[in-house]
Write a protein that holds these residues in place. Structure first.
Motif, PDB file in Angstrom:
ATOM      1  N   GLY A 189       0.799  -1.224   0.000  1.00  0.00           N
ATOM      2  CA  GLY A 189       0.000   0.000   0.000  1.00  0.00           C
ATOM      3  C   GLY A 189       0.827   1.268   0.000  1.00  0.00           C
ATOM      4  N   MET A 190       1.517   1.575   1.114  1.00  0.00           N
ATOM      5  CA  MET A 190       2.261   2.823   1.211  1.00  0.00           C
ATOM      6  C   MET A 190       3.524   2.808   0.363  1.00  0.00           C
ATOM      7  SD  MET A 190       0.462   4.913   2.765  1.00  0.00           S
ATOM      8  CE  MET A 190       1.700   6.165   2.462  1.00  0.00           C
ATOM      9  N   GLY A 191       4.173   1.657   0.262  1.00  0.00           N
ATOM     10  CA  GLY A 191       5.383   1.598  -0.540  1.00  0.00           C
ATOM     11  C   GLY A 191       5.126   1.945  -1.996  1.00  0.00           C
ATOM     12  N   SER A 192       4.036   1.431  -2.552  1.00  0.00           N
ATOM     13  CA  SER A 192       3.706   1.746  -3.948  1.00  0.00           C
ATOM     14  C   SER A 192       3.314   3.212  -4.101  1.00  0.00           C
ATOM     15  CB  SER A 192       2.577   0.839  -4.450  1.00  0.00           C
ATOM     16  OG  SER A 192       1.394   1.031  -3.691  1.00  0.00           O
ATOM     17  N   TRP A 193       2.656   3.763  -3.067  1.00  0.00           N
ATOM     18  CA  TRP A 193       2.306   5.201  -3.075  1.00  0.00           C
ATOM     19  C   TRP A 193       3.586   6.037  -3.161  1.00  0.00           C
ATOM     20  CZ3 TRP A 193      -2.291   8.102  -2.609  1.00  0.00           C
ATOM     21  CH2 TRP A 193      -2.120   9.452  -2.285  1.00  0.00           C
ATOM     22  N   HIS A 194       4.568   5.706  -2.320  1.00  0.00           N
ATOM     23  CA  HIS A 194       5.827   6.452  -2.331  1.00  0.00           C
ATOM     24  C   HIS A 194       6.541   6.292  -3.670  1.00  0.00           C
ATOM     25  CE1 HIS A 194       5.165   7.300   1.788  1.00  0.00           C
ATOM     26  NE2 HIS A 194       5.548   6.131   2.273  1.00  0.00           N
ATOM     27  N   ALA A 195       6.519   5.089  -4.224  1.00  0.00           N
ATOM     28  CA  ALA A 195       7.189   4.849  -5.497  1.00  0.00           C
ATOM     29  C   ALA A 195       6.581   5.710  -6.599  1.00  0.00           C
ATOM     30  CB  ALA A 195       7.100   3.368  -5.860  1.00  0.00           C
TER      31      ALA A 195
ATOM     32  N   ALA B 277      20.160   4.990  -0.715  1.00  0.00           N
ATOM     33  CA  ALA B 277      19.271   5.055   0.446  1.00  0.00           C
ATOM     34  C   ALA B 277      18.108   4.105   0.239  1.00  0.00           C
ATOM     35  CB  ALA B 277      18.750   6.482   0.627  1.00  0.00           C
ATOM     36  N   VAL B 278      17.481   3.717   1.365  1.00  0.00           N
ATOM     37  CA  VAL B 278      16.294   2.874   1.279  1.00  0.00           C
ATOM     38  C   VAL B 278      15.145   3.515   2.059  1.00  0.00           C
ATOM     39  CG1 VAL B 278      17.525   0.709   0.935  1.00  0.00           C
ATOM     40  CG2 VAL B 278      17.022   1.466   3.262  1.00  0.00           C
ATOM     41  N   LEU B 279      13.964   3.325   1.535  1.00  0.00           N
ATOM     42  CA  LEU B 279      12.726   3.681   2.229  1.00  0.00           C
ATOM     43  C   LEU B 279      12.063   2.362   2.589  1.00  0.00           C
ATOM     44  CD1 LEU B 279      10.044   6.277   1.020  1.00  0.00           C
ATOM     45  CD2 LEU B 279       9.529   4.281   2.416  1.00  0.00           C
ATOM     46  N   ILE B 280      11.841   2.134   3.884  1.00  0.00           N
ATOM     47  CA  ILE B 280      11.311   0.856   4.357  1.00  0.00           C
ATOM     48  C   ILE B 280       9.803   0.969   4.584  1.00  0.00           C
ATOM     49  CG2 ILE B 280      11.467  -0.926   6.145  1.00  0.00           C
ATOM     50  CD1 ILE B 280      14.327   0.140   6.713  1.00  0.00           C
ATOM     51  N   ALA B 281       9.039   0.187   3.839  1.00  0.00           N
ATOM     52  CA  ALA B 281       7.578   0.203   3.957  1.00  0.00           C
ATOM     53  C   ALA B 281       7.050  -1.218   4.103  1.00  0.00           C
ATOM     54  CB  ALA B 281       6.950   0.888   2.739  1.00  0.00           C
TER      55      ALA B 281
ATOM     56  N   GLY C  18      24.231  -0.746   8.360  1.00  0.00           N
ATOM     57  CA  GLY C  18      25.493  -1.466   8.438  1.00  0.00           C
ATOM     58  C   GLY C  18      26.216  -1.524   7.102  1.00  0.00           C
ATOM     59  N   ALA C  19      25.434  -1.405   6.017  1.00  0.00           N
ATOM     60  CA  ALA C  19      26.017  -1.420   4.675  1.00  0.00           C
ATOM     61  C   ALA C  19      26.311  -0.016   4.163  1.00  0.00           C
ATOM     62  CB  ALA C  19      25.063  -2.135   3.713  1.00  0.00           C
ATOM     63  N   GLY C  20      26.123   0.993   5.033  1.00  0.00           N
ATOM     64  CA  GLY C  20      26.458   2.363   4.654  1.00  0.00           C
ATOM     65  C   GLY C  20      25.384   3.102   3.894  1.00  0.00           C
ATOM     66  N   LEU C  21      24.135   2.664   4.006  1.00  0.00           N
ATOM     67  CA  LEU C  21      23.032   3.346   3.322  1.00  0.00           C
ATOM     68  C   LEU C  21      22.290   4.280   4.274  1.00  0.00           C
ATOM     69  CD1 LEU C  21      21.439   0.451   1.220  1.00  0.00           C
ATOM     70  CD2 LEU C  21      23.238   2.059   0.553  1.00  0.00           C
ATOM     71  N   HIS C  22      21.673   5.284   3.698  1.00  0.00           N
ATOM     72  CA  HIS C  22      20.771   6.159   4.439  1.00  0.00           C
ATOM     73  C   HIS C  22      19.421   5.466   4.536  1.00  0.00           C
ATOM     74  CE1 HIS C  22      23.717   9.400   3.961  1.00  0.00           C
ATOM     75  NE2 HIS C  22      23.815   9.026   2.686  1.00  0.00           N
ATOM     76  N   VAL C  23      18.663   5.759   5.589  1.00  0.00           N
ATOM     77  CA  VAL C  23      17.410   5.039   5.835  1.00  0.00           C
ATOM     78  C   VAL C  23      16.281   6.007   6.181  1.00  0.00           C
ATOM     79  CG1 VAL C  23      16.225   3.396   7.356  1.00  0.00           C
ATOM     80  CG2 VAL C  23      18.574   2.941   6.606  1.00  0.00           C
ATOM     81  N   LEU C  24      15.173   5.834   5.496  1.00  0.00           N
ATOM     82  CA  LEU C  24      13.901   6.472   5.834  1.00  0.00           C
ATOM     83  C   LEU C  24      12.912   5.346   6.061  1.00  0.00           C
ATOM     84  CD1 LEU C  24      11.811   8.790   6.056  1.00  0.00           C
ATOM     85  CD2 LEU C  24      11.660   8.772   3.551  1.00  0.00           C
ATOM     86  N   THR C  25      12.342   5.257   7.259  1.00  0.00           N
ATOM     87  CA  THR C  25      11.409   4.170   7.532  1.00  0.00           C
ATOM     88  C   THR C  25       9.997   4.704   7.700  1.00  0.00           C
ATOM     89  OG1 THR C  25      10.909   2.303   9.010  1.00  0.00           O
ATOM     90  CG2 THR C  25      11.841   4.252  10.035  1.00  0.00           C
TER      91      THR C  25
END
Length: 390
Positions: free
Chosen positions: A18-24, A71-75, A90-97
């Motif tokens: 739901g929200m992940g596809s909205w953000h995409a 970066a990753v957005l976690i949904a 841990g892999a050096g990425l930025h994170v938005l959850t």
């Protein structure tokens, strides 16, 4: 991986339900600033089909190590926020959850510690309510001191009505194992974040919850919570998914007046003088201070997910201050957890809350939790390819 990449930020979205596809779709439409959708990840391949021209993964670990994203957005479902975020940082990425940052305080602390071990990484949470002009104006009013010392807050949020069909839409919904909570973990995350953002954290919490009061579910769907602050300020927070018609009304009482926030408007009943000073000086037993009714312009800007993503990118590229640092997301988790813990034990909970105690309590509830049968769902554990470590 470069923690300060060149624009645009290459974003991977983990979970495109739901929200992940909205953000995409928002990123693809150019509404999220200097961000490019570079990859998506989901345990259901069909969910990724609409997103052409981006890399696709069924395992978050492969996306994180692909070199395709900055970066990753976690949904994902709530419990997976913690392992995916820790793996990404841990892999050096930025994170938005997505909200909540975690289901319980102990997991939120684990995420904050992982962030501390990744210097330069940006870690934010999707609290888009903070972008609303109404809440920004209200916060400005409170910070101005116009209300004087606060004495009471009362926020009733019962416009979260949900039919049984909502809970039947997924076997993970409204279960301790799948979602980790009810109205406080799902619907009221933004309300509790706004409470902490506006008023700070109380010293004690007393909560009363109805677990399955209105619906055939395990978790809370009716809540009354009492907050007490070190300076004597008290707060009452009431919410439910079973009342109709519901309403959303916040009352804030201070020495210099009374503010009501309702239906997108802010009304300030402003005393001409301090109520405390007037009480001491008036010679008339029944006299009250004169006051003016002031309508505070609330603006027309609604809460906007895209602004949070754009701000996340600006923080990565230029070091801009975050709208919602993930460390502040711990406050919302603590309020939610402490209300439930108080309701389960029948005791007042002192803050900071004992994170280990709540985690043990939640694990006990999870052991007894049952996924509701007869519903079609992507339940946590059915195909756990998001999971890392553990």
């Amino acid at each position: 991986m470069k923690l300060r990449p060149a624009a645009p930020v290459r974003l991977g979205i983990v979970g495109v339900g739901g929200m992940g596809s909205w953000h995409a779709r928002s990123v693809l439409a150019g509404r999220a600033g200097r961000v490019k959708l570079a990859a998506v990840c989901d345990v259901v391949p069909e969910a990724m089909a609409p997103f052409e021209g981006v890399q696709k993964f069924e395992d978050s670990r492969k996306l994180i190590r692909s070199g395709a994203v900055d970066a990753v957005l976690i949904a994902t479902p709530h419990f997976l926020h913690t392992p995916v975020a820790i793996d990404a940082m841990g892999a050096g990425l930025h994170v938005l959850t997505e909200k909540p940052v975690a289901v319980h305080k102990a997991d939120a602390i684990r995420m904050v510690r992982a962030h501390a071990k990744s210097p330069g990484a940006v870690f934010a949470v999707m609290f888009q309510t903070r972008t609303s002009s109404l809440f920004r104006r209200l916060r400005s009013l409170l910070q101005s001191g116009e209300l004087g010392p606060l004495s009471r807050i009362h926020w009733t949020v019962t416009d979260w009505f949900r039919a049984d069909a909502y809970y039947a839409s997924g076997g993970w919904r409204a279960t301790w194992k799948g979602e980790g909570g009810g109205v406080l973990t799902n619907q009221c995350v933004h309300n509790l974040d706004a409470w902490a953002w506006l008023f700070g954290m109380p010293k004690t919490v007393r909560g009363w919850c109805g677990f399955g009061k209105y619906h055939p579910i395990e978790v809370e769907d009716d809540v009354t919570a009492f907050f007490e602050y070190p300076n004597g300020l008290t707060g009452l927070f009431v919410t439910s998914t079973g009342e109709a018609p519901g309403y959303n009304r916040m009352e804030i009482v201070g020495d210099r007046g009374h503010v009501v926030v309702e239906k997108g408007a802010i009304t300030f009943m402003r005393n001409e003088v301090s109520a405390k000073a007037f009480a001491r000086s008036s010679r008339n037993a029944y006299d009250v201070p004169d006051c003016w009714e002031v309508s505070v312009p609330a603006g027309r800007e609604p809460a906007d997910h895209s602004r949070v993503i754009a701000n996340f990118a600006d923080a990565i590229l230029n070091g801009a201050p975050l709208i919602a640092p993930a460390e502040e997301g711990l406050n919302q988790v603590e309020l939610s957890n402490s209300i439930v813990l108080s309701a389960l034990t029948g005791k007042t909970v002192a803050l900071p809350m004992n994170a280990a105690l709540f985690e043990r309590t939640l694990r006990g509830l999870i052991r007894k939790s049952k996924r509701r049968l007869g519903v079609k769902a992507r339940a946590v554990g059915e195909k756990p390819r998001y999971i890392v470590g553990s």
